[in-house]
Design a protein around this motif. Structure first.
Motif, PDB file in Angstrom:
ATOM      1  N   LEU A 124      21.837  14.893  -2.280  1.00  0.00           N
ATOM      2  CA  LEU A 124      23.497  15.157  -1.605  1.00  0.00           C
ATOM      3  C   LEU A 124      23.861  16.269  -2.547  1.00  0.00           C
ATOM      4  CD1 LEU A 124      24.270  11.916  -3.714  1.00  0.00           C
ATOM      5  CD2 LEU A 124      24.811  12.071  -1.230  1.00  0.00           C
ATOM      6  N   THR A 125      23.147  16.859  -3.072  1.00  0.00           N
ATOM      7  CA  THR A 125      23.601  18.623  -3.064  1.00  0.00           C
ATOM      8  C   THR A 125      23.485  19.545  -2.397  1.00  0.00           C
ATOM      9  OG1 THR A 125      23.662  18.133  -5.491  1.00  0.00           O
ATOM     10  CG2 THR A 125      23.358  20.794  -5.154  1.00  0.00           C
ATOM     11  N   ARG A 126      21.877  19.221  -1.888  1.00  0.00           N
ATOM     12  CA  ARG A 126      21.721  20.551  -0.375  1.00  0.00           C
ATOM     13  C   ARG A 126      22.392  19.907   1.272  1.00  0.00           C
ATOM     14  NH1 ARG A 126      15.254  19.174  -2.971  1.00  0.00           N
ATOM     15  NH2 ARG A 126      14.880  20.688  -4.285  1.00  0.00           N
ATOM     16  N   ASP A 127      22.956  19.026   0.896  1.00  0.00           N
ATOM     17  CA  ASP A 127      22.954  18.581   2.190  1.00  0.00           C
ATOM     18  C   ASP A 127      24.937  18.761   2.168  1.00  0.00           C
ATOM     19  OD1 ASP A 127      21.178  17.626   2.992  1.00  0.00           O
ATOM     20  OD2 ASP A 127      21.297  15.513   2.916  1.00  0.00           O
ATOM     21  N   GLY A 128      25.161  18.940   1.263  1.00  0.00           N
ATOM     22  CA  GLY A 128      26.707  20.053   0.795  1.00  0.00           C
ATOM     23  C   GLY A 128      27.813  18.729   0.412  1.00  0.00           C
ATOM     24  N   ASP A 129      27.058  17.610   0.873  1.00  0.00           N
ATOM     25  CA  ASP A 129      28.216  16.254   0.433  1.00  0.00           C
ATOM     26  C   ASP A 129      28.815  15.974  -1.115  1.00  0.00           C
ATOM     27  OD1 ASP A 129      27.165  14.859   2.966  1.00  0.00           O
ATOM     28  OD2 ASP A 129      26.022  14.310   1.649  1.00  0.00           O
ATOM     29  N   ALA A 130      28.104  16.378  -2.456  1.00  0.00           N
ATOM     30  CA  ALA A 130      29.305  16.479  -3.563  1.00  0.00           C
ATOM     31  C   ALA A 130      27.512  17.076  -4.889  1.00  0.00           C
ATOM     32  CB  ALA A 130      29.731  15.049  -4.307  1.00  0.00           C
ATOM     33  N   TYR A 131      27.888  17.984  -5.211  1.00  0.00           N
ATOM     34  CA  TYR A 131      27.328  18.558  -6.518  1.00  0.00           C
ATOM     35  C   TYR A 131      27.234  16.706  -7.517  1.00  0.00           C
ATOM     36  CZ  TYR A 131      25.180  21.206 -10.031  1.00  0.00           C
ATOM     37  OH  TYR A 131      24.232  21.490 -11.042  1.00  0.00           O
ATOM     38  N   THR A 132      25.908  17.110  -7.442  1.00  0.00           N
ATOM     39  CA  THR A 132      25.440  15.515  -8.107  1.00  0.00           C
ATOM     40  C   THR A 132      24.404  15.415  -9.066  1.00  0.00           C
ATOM     41  OG1 THR A 132      25.942  14.273  -5.752  1.00  0.00           O
ATOM     42  CG2 THR A 132      24.602  12.872  -7.886  1.00  0.00           C
ATOM     43  N   VAL A 133      24.463  15.097 -10.506  1.00  0.00           N
ATOM     44  CA  VAL A 133      22.969  15.603 -11.023  1.00  0.00           C
ATOM     45  C   VAL A 133      23.266  14.232 -11.763  1.00  0.00           C
ATOM     46  CG1 VAL A 133      23.274  17.331 -11.528  1.00  0.00           C
ATOM     47  CG2 VAL A 133      24.672  16.754 -13.336  1.00  0.00           C
ATOM     48  N   PRO A 134      21.424  13.614 -11.801  1.00  0.00           N
ATOM     49  CA  PRO A 134      21.976  12.216 -13.057  1.00  0.00           C
ATOM     50  C   PRO A 134      21.508  12.745 -15.162  1.00  0.00           C
ATOM     51  CG  PRO A 134      19.592  13.224 -11.982  1.00  0.00           C
ATOM     52  CD  PRO A 134      20.266  13.844 -11.960  1.00  0.00           C
ATOM     53  N   PHE A 135      22.179  11.822 -15.454  1.00  0.00           N
ATOM     54  CA  PHE A 135      22.390  11.654 -17.043  1.00  0.00           C
ATOM     55  C   PHE A 135      21.916  10.236 -17.172  1.00  0.00           C
ATOM     56  CE2 PHE A 135      24.831  11.059 -20.614  1.00  0.00           C
ATOM     57  CZ  PHE A 135      24.301  11.763 -21.916  1.00  0.00           C
ATOM     58  N   THR A 136      20.677  10.540 -18.155  1.00  0.00           N
ATOM     59  CA  THR A 136      20.297   9.094 -18.607  1.00  0.00           C
ATOM     60  C   THR A 136      20.567   9.632 -20.153  1.00  0.00           C
ATOM     61  OG1 THR A 136      18.715   9.508 -16.706  1.00  0.00           O
ATOM     62  CG2 THR A 136      17.738   7.690 -18.761  1.00  0.00           C
ATOM     63  N   TRP A 137      21.225   8.671 -20.333  1.00  0.00           N
ATOM     64  CA  TRP A 137      22.037   8.468 -22.282  1.00  0.00           C
ATOM     65  C   TRP A 137      20.227   8.905 -23.121  1.00  0.00           C
ATOM     66  CZ3 TRP A 137      21.312   4.792 -25.791  1.00  0.00           C
ATOM     67  CH2 TRP A 137      20.063   3.740 -25.521  1.00  0.00           C
ATOM     68  N   PHE A 138      19.457   7.484 -22.607  1.00  0.00           N
ATOM     69  CA  PHE A 138      18.763   7.813 -24.064  1.00  0.00           C
ATOM     70  C   PHE A 138      17.576   9.117 -23.742  1.00  0.00           C
ATOM     71  CE2 PHE A 138      16.997   5.226 -20.484  1.00  0.00           C
ATOM     72  CZ  PHE A 138      15.751   5.870 -19.710  1.00  0.00           C
ATOM     73  N   ASN A 139      17.838   9.539 -23.026  1.00  0.00           N
ATOM     74  CA  ASN A 139      17.392  11.561 -23.310  1.00  0.00           C
ATOM     75  C   ASN A 139      18.240  12.011 -23.697  1.00  0.00           C
ATOM     76  OD1 ASN A 139      14.580  10.391 -21.617  1.00  0.00           O
ATOM     77  ND2 ASN A 139      15.224  11.107 -20.369  1.00  0.00           N
ATOM     78  N   ALA A 140      19.440  11.296 -24.249  1.00  0.00           N
ATOM     79  CA  ALA A 140      20.241  13.077 -24.241  1.00  0.00           C
ATOM     80  C   ALA A 140      20.942  12.886 -25.973  1.00  0.00           C
ATOM     81  CB  ALA A 140      21.159  12.654 -23.561  1.00  0.00           C
ATOM     82  N   VAL A 141      20.466  12.134 -26.801  1.00  0.00           N
ATOM     83  CA  VAL A 141      20.209  11.172 -28.364  1.00  0.00           C
ATOM     84  C   VAL A 141      19.436  12.048 -29.107  1.00  0.00           C
ATOM     85  CG1 VAL A 141      20.979   9.495 -27.302  1.00  0.00           C
ATOM     86  CG2 VAL A 141      18.825   8.960 -28.207  1.00  0.00           C
ATOM     87  N   GLY A 142      18.894  13.415 -28.950  1.00  0.00           N
ATOM     88  CA  GLY A 142      18.505  13.558 -30.023  1.00  0.00           C
ATOM     89  C   GLY A 142      17.092  13.135 -30.861  1.00  0.00           C
ATOM     90  N   GLU A 143      16.445  13.393 -31.447  1.00  0.00           N
ATOM     91  CA  GLU A 143      15.206  13.230 -32.174  1.00  0.00           C
ATOM     92  C   GLU A 143      15.066  11.220 -31.848  1.00  0.00           C
ATOM     93  OE1 GLU A 143      16.988  12.450 -36.606  1.00  0.00           O
ATOM     94  OE2 GLU A 143      15.225  13.831 -36.193  1.00  0.00           O
ATOM     95  N   HIS A 144      16.386  10.635 -31.822  1.00  0.00           N
ATOM     96  CA  HIS A 144      16.433   9.557 -31.610  1.00  0.00           C
ATOM     97  C   HIS A 144      15.273   9.005 -30.341  1.00  0.00           C
ATOM     98  CE1 HIS A 144      18.993   8.373 -34.895  1.00  0.00           C
ATOM     99  NE2 HIS A 144      20.041   9.299 -34.417  1.00  0.00           N
ATOM    100  N   SER A 145      15.545   9.873 -29.040  1.00  0.00           N
ATOM    101  CA  SER A 145      15.001  10.271 -28.046  1.00  0.00           C
ATOM    102  C   SER A 145      13.331   8.918 -28.024  1.00  0.00           C
ATOM    103  CB  SER A 145      15.263  10.879 -27.097  1.00  0.00           C
ATOM    104  OG  SER A 145      16.454  11.181 -26.596  1.00  0.00           O
ATOM    105  N   ALA A 146      12.575   9.739 -29.164  1.00  0.00           N
ATOM    106  CA  ALA A 146      11.657   9.755 -29.172  1.00  0.00           C
ATOM    107  C   ALA A 146      10.727   7.876 -29.351  1.00  0.00           C
ATOM    108  CB  ALA A 146      10.912  10.770 -30.335  1.00  0.00           C
ATOM    109  N   ASP A 147      12.268   7.450 -30.481  1.00  0.00           N
ATOM    110  CA  ASP A 147      12.420   5.654 -30.225  1.00  0.00           C
ATOM    111  C   ASP A 147      12.034   5.441 -29.088  1.00  0.00           C
ATOM    112  OD1 ASP A 147      10.830   6.408 -32.216  1.00  0.00           O
ATOM    113  OD2 ASP A 147      13.000   6.198 -33.544  1.00  0.00           O
ATOM    114  N   MET A 148      12.869   5.552 -27.920  1.00  0.00           N
ATOM    115  CA  MET A 148      12.709   4.957 -26.952  1.00  0.00           C
ATOM    116  C   MET A 148      11.751   3.945 -26.231  1.00  0.00           C
ATOM    117  SD  MET A 148      15.027   3.425 -24.802  1.00  0.00           S
ATOM    118  CE  MET A 148      15.343   3.146 -23.253  1.00  0.00           C
ATOM    119  N   GLY A 149      11.909   2.743 -26.175  1.00  0.00           N
ATOM    120  CA  GLY A 149      10.639   2.067 -26.229  1.00  0.00           C
ATOM    121  C   GLY A 149      11.350   1.351 -24.627  1.00  0.00           C
TER     122      GLY A 149
END
Length: 245
Positions: A124-149
């Motif tokens: 989507l970004t390369r085609d010029g539709d919209a600058y689009t980025v993914p955000f996965t919440w359990f990768n963004a919780v600091g040291e807690h991320s190591a416990d994701m199962g």
């Protein structure tokens, strides 16, 4: 602004050029957690982030079915192919772009979606539709991320905080007794298992008993703060440089 509860005139008057799209999955999360856990957590993080930002941001309806065939042995699990998923998410974003939304954050709650969403954002970004980025919440919780199962401490904690009535507390012991310690069966750095049923008796990975509501409150705060920082970065980023080379 929540698109689902707004009118078209409300959205038009806001003239927002930034949106979040929650993306999840409908799949097993053990005997104790709902099939919609990934949608519910993605929506909770998206909403918490929007409550904390002073920017005008549109909140799209959640996409509830993702890339989840790895849980196919468990009743109630639904999935689509990666190709279908990429097309659906892409066209949903393109419909927002049609109305002037030039920047989109995909707030994801399912690990199986990660690779596909990264590809969607790049296209989507390369085609010029919209600058689009993914955000996965359990990768963004600091040291807690190591416990994701899976249906483990992080997801159970967040659900206990935001949707406590949906957690079957009388099945926590059953969930932990049939859980795997980690995701997959590894030999020579290769995961020999394609489906969760091959290494987890009941689909759970990790100990859900380690995820209480207090931890869930902390997880929501950390994820929301991370999302706000990302929204700021996406809103302010100069994407014309990449287009001009």
């Amino acid at each position: 602004m929540d698109i689902a509860s707004a009118t078209w005139t409300d959205v038009g008057e806001l003239e927002a050029d930034l949106a979040v799209v929650p993306v999840g999955s409908t799949e097993q999360h053990g005997p104790h957690a709902p099939l919609g856990a990934d949608v519910l957590t993605a929506e909770a993080v998206a909403d918490a982030g929007l409550e904390r930002t002073d920017r005008d941001v549109l909140r799209a309806p959640a996409i509830p079915i993702g890339v989840a065939e790895e849980h196919r042995q468990f009743p109630g699990t639904m999935w689509v192919s990666p190709d279908t998923f990429r097309s659906y998410v892409s066209e949903a974003v393109q419909s927002l772009a049609h109305h002037g939304v030039e920047r989109v954050v995909l707030v994801n709650g399912h690990g199986g979606n990660v690779d596909a969403l990264r590809e969607v954002g790049a296209r989507l970004t390369r085609d010029g539709d919209a600058y689009t980025v993914p955000f996965t919440w359990f990768n963004a919780v600091g040291e807690h991320s190591a416990d994701m199962g899976h249906g483990g401490p992080l997801e159970t904690a967040l659900l206990r905080h935001v949707e406590p009535e949906l957690v079957r507390e009388d099945r926590i012991e059953e969930a932990r007794d049939g859980a795997a310690d980690g995701w997959g069966e590894w030999t020579s750095y290769v995961n020999l298992a394609y489906d969760s049923a091959q290494f987890s008796e009941n689909g759970v990975v990790g100990d859900p008993a380690e995820g209480d509501a207090e931890r869930g409150e902390k997880l929501l705060e950390l994820a929301a703060e991370s999302l706000v920082r990302l929204l700021d970065a996406v809103a302010e980023r100069d994407v014309s440089v990449a287009d001009s080379r």
